[in-house]
Design an enzyme around this catalytic site. Structure first.
Site, PDB file in Angstrom:
ATOM      1  N   GLY A  31      12.020  -7.801 -38.504  1.00 32.34           N
ATOM      2  CA  GLY A  31      13.391  -8.186 -38.762  1.00 32.34           C
ATOM      3  C   GLY A  31      14.120  -7.179 -39.626  1.00 32.34           C
ATOM      4  N   ALA A  35      19.811   0.371 -36.771  1.00 37.59           N
ATOM      5  CA  ALA A  35      20.003   1.159 -35.555  1.00 37.59           C
ATOM      6  C   ALA A  35      18.706   1.769 -35.041  1.00 37.59           C
ATOM      7  CB  ALA A  35      21.035   2.258 -35.804  1.00 37.59           C
ATOM      8  N   HIS A  37      15.713   0.263 -35.006  1.00 35.97           N
ATOM      9  CA  HIS A  37      15.123  -0.782 -34.163  1.00 35.97           C
ATOM     10  C   HIS A  37      15.875  -0.897 -32.839  1.00 35.97           C
ATOM     11  CE1 HIS A  37      14.040  -2.410 -38.289  1.00 35.97           C
ATOM     12  NE2 HIS A  37      12.863  -2.383 -37.693  1.00 35.97           N
ATOM     13  N   GLY A 147       8.749   3.302 -33.722  1.00 33.32           N
ATOM     14  CA  GLY A 147       9.419   4.485 -34.241  1.00 33.32           C
ATOM     15  C   GLY A 147       8.451   5.415 -34.951  1.00 33.32           C
ATOM     16  N   GLN A 153       1.342   4.452 -38.919  1.00 33.30           N
ATOM     17  CA  GLN A 153       1.248   3.166 -38.232  1.00 33.30           C
ATOM     18  C   GLN A 153       1.193   3.361 -36.721  1.00 33.30           C
ATOM     19  OE1 GLN A 153       3.714  -0.530 -39.193  1.00 33.30           O
ATOM     20  NE2 GLN A 153       4.839   0.284 -37.435  1.00 33.30           N
ATOM     21  N   ILE A 176      15.203   7.583 -36.297  1.00 27.04           N
ATOM     22  CA  ILE A 176      16.664   7.521 -36.308  1.00 27.04           C
ATOM     23  C   ILE A 176      17.131   7.624 -37.754  1.00 27.04           C
ATOM     24  CG2 ILE A 176      18.696   6.150 -35.709  1.00 27.04           C
ATOM     25  CD1 ILE A 176      17.126   7.201 -33.306  1.00 27.04           C
TER      26      ILE A 176
END
EC number: 6.3.2.1
Length: 295
Positions: A31, A35, A37, A147, A153, A176
């Site tokens: 959550g 931008a 995501h 990302g 990760q 981003i």
């Protein structure tokens, strides 16, 4: 966009998609969408017939209870941001859908999880690997999108999918950034206005160090120069600042193969992470490329 909270309902839906030959893409999130995501969602929409976005604040990947308590819960605004993107399902699992009573299994990855955030956040990647495994299985996804800002990760998730023979293809997409070069993150919201003006220094320092290394500069000296620049700018603590080989994330004492320059540094009580690619001098010379474009 359907909002689903139970895995049984989700599985009924994905089964019907399968029966009609639809491909499924998933974007796992906690959550506080930004931008970055949304760019993953757009990539999933372009590639897959059906798109699921998951939103679950995973307690098992927080080694600091205070950090978990502070993490923003913005379900309503997140749903509003997703609505124009033609998302098919927003999956908001209840905690018991992920960790039912008696849950006793942990997915643990070695190698790529060693060092960096793995050293400074004990248990973090066990939590990531476990919840992502469950979400990939629950969503029955063909492709999952992550990302590169959380590059360690990403490599952990790729290792899980490969080692456990999960059918889901893991796709990493470029970081981003804000207009001033700061990597987008929910943690940026914690910064006061003065710290927010300082924060983009982290990207510029990484870029400078990566290009020095690509030109054949001394790796240790480049890292120390970067460290001093961050401290001089106002960052208070640096958890790590180092170059790791790509994609296995093994420590590098010299730039003799493609790598990544990683940093985790504290500013105004927020822990900011970032990374940029580093080309070894021989590769950079052959290709005529820079290690990374300025940010």
């Amino acid at each position: 966009m359907q909002i689903i909270r139970r895995k049984a309902e989700l599985r009924d839906l994905t089964r019907s998609w399968r029966q009609s030959g639809k491909t499924i893409g998933v974007v796992p999130t906690m959550g506080a969408l930004h931008a970055g995501h949304l760019s993953l969602v757009e990539a999933a929409r372009a590639r897959c017939a059906r798109v699921i976005v998951t939103l679950f604040v995973n307690p098992r990947q927080f080694n600091n209870p205070e950090d978990l308590a502070k993490y923003p819960r913005t379900e309503e605004s997140d749903a509003a941001k997703l609505a124009p993107l033609d998302v098919d399902v927003l999956y908001l699992p209840e905690p018991e859908e992920i960790y039912p009573e008696g849950f006793a299994t942990t997915v643990s990855v070695t190698g790529v999880s060693d060092g960096l955030c793995g050293a400074t956040r004990p248990g973090h990647f066990d939590g990531v690997a476990t919840v992502v495994t469950k979400l990939l299985l629950q969503t029955d996804a063909d492709t999952a999108f992550f990302g590169e800002k959380d590059y360690q990760q990403l490599q952990v998730v790729k290792r899980v999918a490969a080692d456990l023979d999960l059918k889901t293809e893991i796709v990493g997409l470029p970081t981003i950034r804000e207009e001033d070069g700061l990597a987008m993150s929910s943690r940026n919201l914690r910064l006061c206005s003065e710290a927010r003006e300082t924060a983009p220094v982290i990207g510029r320092v990484l870029t400078s160090a990566a290009n020095v290394i690509a030109r054949g500069g001394d790796l240790s000296l480049a890292l120390e120069t970067a460290r001093q620049a961050l401290l001089a700018a106002g960052f208070t603590d640096i958890d790590y600042l180092e170059v790791r080989s790509d994609p296995d994330l093994a420590p590098m004492a010299k730039a003799d193969r493609p790598g990544r320059l990683f940093v985790a540094a504290w500013l105004d009580g927020a822990r900011l992470i970032d990374n940029v690619p580093v080309l070894p001098p021989t590769v950079a010379a052959r290709s005529g490329e820079k290690a990374v474009e300025p940010v």
